[in-house]
Design a protein around this motif. Sequence first.
Motif, PDB file in Angstrom:
ATOM      1  N   VAL A 275       0.899  -0.976  -0.050  1.00 56.26           N
ATOM      2  CA  VAL A 275       0.055  -0.018  -0.073  1.00 56.26           C
ATOM      3  C   VAL A 275       0.888   1.145  -0.031  1.00 56.26           C
ATOM      4  N   GLY A 276       0.755   2.263  -0.943  1.00 57.52           N
ATOM      5  CA  GLY A 276       1.275   3.419  -1.112  1.00 57.52           C
ATOM      6  C   GLY A 276       1.077   4.310   0.068  1.00 57.52           C
ATOM      7  N   VAL A 277       1.425   5.283   0.167  1.00 63.98           N
ATOM      8  CA  VAL A 277       1.272   6.679   1.044  1.00 63.98           C
ATOM      9  C   VAL A 277       0.206   7.473   0.718  1.00 63.98           C
ATOM     10  N   PHE A 326       8.194 -17.899  -9.277  1.00 61.58           N
ATOM     11  CA  PHE A 326       8.304 -18.545  -8.269  1.00 61.58           C
ATOM     12  C   PHE A 326       6.958 -18.714  -7.331  1.00 61.58           C
ATOM     13  N   GLY A 327       5.938 -18.477  -7.922  1.00 62.65           N
ATOM     14  CA  GLY A 327       4.437 -18.562  -7.302  1.00 62.65           C
ATOM     15  C   GLY A 327       4.022 -17.484  -6.489  1.00 62.65           C
ATOM     16  N   SER A 328       5.018 -16.443  -6.602  1.00 62.46           N
ATOM     17  CA  SER A 328       4.440 -15.145  -5.738  1.00 62.46           C
ATOM     18  C   SER A 328       3.776 -14.110  -6.577  1.00 62.46           C
ATOM     19  N   THR A 329       2.669 -13.315  -5.754  1.00 57.82           N
ATOM     20  CA  THR A 329       2.086 -12.193  -6.282  1.00 57.82           C
ATOM     21  C   THR A 329       2.288 -10.937  -5.462  1.00 57.82           C
ATOM     22  N   ILE A 330       3.004  -9.948  -5.918  1.00 59.52           N
ATOM     23  CA  ILE A 330       3.172  -8.682  -5.332  1.00 59.52           C
ATOM     24  C   ILE A 330       2.555  -7.377  -6.112  1.00 59.52           C
ATOM     25  N   VAL A 331       1.585  -6.856  -5.451  1.00 60.40           N
ATOM     26  CA  VAL A 331       0.810  -5.960  -5.923  1.00 60.40           C
ATOM     27  C   VAL A 331       0.756  -4.640  -5.477  1.00 60.40           C
ATOM     28  N   TYR A 332       0.985  -3.434  -6.065  1.00 58.14           N
ATOM     29  CA  TYR A 332       0.819  -2.133  -5.534  1.00 58.14           C
ATOM     30  C   TYR A 332      -0.634  -1.725  -5.439  1.00 58.14           C
ATOM     31  N   PHE A 333      -0.844  -1.193  -4.156  1.00 56.33           N
ATOM     32  CA  PHE A 333      -2.317  -0.662  -3.885  1.00 56.33           C
ATOM     33  C   PHE A 333      -2.100   0.954  -3.592  1.00 56.33           C
ATOM     34  N   ASP A 334      -3.202   1.477  -4.610  1.00 52.96           N
ATOM     35  CA  ASP A 334      -3.085   3.129  -4.587  1.00 52.96           C
ATOM     36  C   ASP A 334      -4.009   3.410  -3.555  1.00 52.96           C
ATOM     37  N   ILE A 335      -3.645   4.004  -2.423  1.00 52.19           N
ATOM     38  CA  ILE A 335      -4.425   4.661  -1.430  1.00 52.19           C
ATOM     39  C   ILE A 335      -4.656   6.300  -1.660  1.00 52.19           C
ATOM     40  N   TYR A 336      -3.424   6.693  -2.498  1.00 53.15           N
ATOM     41  CA  TYR A 336      -3.490   8.349  -2.382  1.00 53.15           C
ATOM     42  C   TYR A 336      -4.718   8.709  -3.204  1.00 53.15           C
ATOM     43  N   TYR A 337      -4.981   8.386  -4.389  1.00 53.84           N
ATOM     44  CA  TYR A 337      -5.914   8.865  -5.077  1.00 53.84           C
ATOM     45  C   TYR A 337      -7.394   8.427  -4.687  1.00 53.84           C
ATOM     46  N   ASN A 338      -7.603   7.277  -3.856  1.00 55.31           N
ATOM     47  CA  ASN A 338      -8.662   6.992  -3.188  1.00 55.31           C
ATOM     48  C   ASN A 338      -8.789   7.896  -2.037  1.00 55.31           C
ATOM     49  N   LEU A 339      -8.339   8.065  -1.251  1.00 53.26           N
ATOM     50  CA  LEU A 339      -8.612   9.204  -0.408  1.00 53.26           C
ATOM     51  C   LEU A 339      -8.714  10.456  -0.845  1.00 53.26           C
ATOM     52  N   LEU A 340      -7.670  10.910  -1.727  1.00 51.34           N
ATOM     53  CA  LEU A 340      -8.095  12.304  -2.246  1.00 51.34           C
ATOM     54  C   LEU A 340      -9.310  12.489  -2.862  1.00 51.34           C
ATOM     55  N   GLN A 344     -11.755  15.688  -2.162  1.00 45.16           N
ATOM     56  CA  GLN A 344     -11.865  16.656  -3.247  1.00 45.16           C
ATOM     57  C   GLN A 344     -13.430  16.530  -3.423  1.00 45.16           C
ATOM     58  N   ASN A 345     -14.224  15.616  -3.190  1.00 44.83           N
ATOM     59  CA  ASN A 345     -15.548  15.437  -3.321  1.00 44.83           C
ATOM     60  C   ASN A 345     -16.292  14.990  -2.307  1.00 44.83           C
ATOM     61  N   PRO A 346     -16.225  15.685  -0.931  1.00 39.03           N
ATOM     62  CA  PRO A 346     -16.853  15.195   0.174  1.00 39.03           C
ATOM     63  C   PRO A 346     -18.434  14.846   0.255  1.00 39.03           C
ATOM     64  N   ALA A 347     -19.052  15.722  -0.513  1.00 39.99           N
ATOM     65  CA  ALA A 347     -20.629  15.611  -0.697  1.00 39.99           C
ATOM     66  C   ALA A 347     -21.167  14.223  -1.133  1.00 39.99           C
ATOM     67  N   ASP A 400     -13.148  -0.419   0.788  1.00 39.86           N
ATOM     68  CA  ASP A 400     -13.980  -0.916  -0.089  1.00 39.86           C
ATOM     69  C   ASP A 400     -13.210  -0.572  -1.687  1.00 39.86           C
ATOM     70  N   LYS A 401     -12.914   0.630  -1.952  1.00 44.72           N
ATOM     71  CA  LYS A 401     -12.057   0.833  -3.083  1.00 44.72           C
ATOM     72  C   LYS A 401     -11.107  -0.103  -3.579  1.00 44.72           C
ATOM     73  N   LEU A 402     -10.088  -0.275  -2.401  1.00 44.96           N
ATOM     74  CA  LEU A 402      -9.177  -0.968  -2.620  1.00 44.96           C
ATOM     75  C   LEU A 402      -9.547  -2.577  -2.957  1.00 44.96           C
ATOM     76  N   ILE A 403     -10.463  -3.010  -2.170  1.00 40.21           N
ATOM     77  CA  ILE A 403     -10.878  -4.493  -2.444  1.00 40.21           C
ATOM     78  C   ILE A 403     -11.317  -4.532  -3.925  1.00 40.21           C
ATOM     79  N   GLN A 404     -12.038  -3.497  -4.096  1.00 46.69           N
ATOM     80  CA  GLN A 404     -12.795  -3.487  -5.586  1.00 46.69           C
ATOM     81  C   GLN A 404     -11.476  -3.608  -6.644  1.00 46.69           C
ATOM     82  N   GLN A 405     -10.698  -2.601  -6.368  1.00 50.49           N
ATOM     83  CA  GLN A 405      -9.573  -2.428  -7.394  1.00 50.49           C
ATOM     84  C   GLN A 405      -8.391  -3.773  -7.215  1.00 50.49           C
TER      85      GLN A 405
END
Length: 411
Positions: A275-277, A326-340, A344-347, A400-405
């Motif tokens: 998970v990124g920052v 070797f049977g491994s999966t390493i994935v980057y998760f974007d938290i930056y734009y999901n929280l942003l 930016q669109n609180p309503a 929810d967004k991270l799971i979906q993506q």
Amino acid sequence: MFPPRLARYKPTQLRAVSRPAPATAAEQQKRLVGLLPIMASPTTCLKDHASRCGFVRPLLQLLVAAAAAAVLLPSVHGVASAGEQKISSIFLFGDSIVDPGNNNNRFTEAKANFPPYGRDFPGGVATGRFSNGLVPGDLLASKLGIKELLPPFLSDDLELKDLLSGVAFACGGSGYDPLTSKLATTLSSTDQLELFNDYKKKLTALVGEEEMTRVISEGVFLTVMGANDIVNNYFTLPLRRHEYDLPSYVDFLVSSAINFTKSLNDMGAKRIGFVGVPPLGCCPSQITLAGSPSRQCEPLRNEASELFNSRISTEIERLNAERSAFGSTIVYFDIYYNLLDLIQNPALYGFKEVSEGCCGSTVLNAAIFIAYHSACPNAIDYIFWDGFHPTQKAYNIVVDKLIQQNMKYLM
């Protein structure tokens, strides 16, 4: 801040117990596991047979533990074998975003086992989670159908079923830079790997090496760090700024993060989500430090976040390509734009306040500095609970967004 101190962690005490259930197998499991503390006591040996206890008691303990685990395993993993659940355990490494209470017994400012933390947690209990309620580890475990709460590994009352379904090794104040944890007198990312190694030994003692290896290889691992390195170690207390310019420090962090991920993979973790920052310049405390009268996100900290995420995502993609054979999966998760997106669109998400924390908006409106202070009455309107950490509602949406993506890549 407290002076740096490299205190060591306490050994975790395990209680191999289970919930009663009407099924015959569950009743058998309860009886078997209940024998463990009895077998561990020397008073169970007759005095005139004391010479035999040194051999008999350890053997009985091992047999009882193995039998209990054999009965328990189908109840934990049976759903997965039936094809209804693809993830049976989850493990988290990181900082206060995912720390459920590993720092509770440490002498550190990075702890949250007191009000107002936990105000909306079940029972209104402050457990050490840095939010008003649940944190991402709990939400992930629940939404993936694993369990309702993800416990801290350093809890004194872990049960066998907790070890089988996953724990959190995360500690508030931690980071990929070793200096970051020293400043917060907390466990470093390397220390967390040591905790994981301790976990493997404990699980092996209870269920055997083969089952331990299976649990690790089939589990999902997530690492959530880097924010403290950038915010505290580079900007707020600019110690590293005297050694590095920002791009160079980010390179140092990326290198440390990749080494951490490689070590985790080498220790048996096959499915890893990195998970990124988040947009650190949008934390209320960082907005306050920047002195923006309009309470806008501080741009330089956000640029640092984006630079780290850009470089680490490239390196994670490269590492995944190297290790997938070797049977491994390493994935980057974007938290930056999901929280942003929430900011930016609180309503759209039902928020009214995006730049203030429910407990305050400075660097001192978090952790031990707000112990027993009052908080706003309507946390549901806020994205941030304190000067750094989001509310349960915000976490819930982002998870929810991270799971979906992303979770499809780790299934």
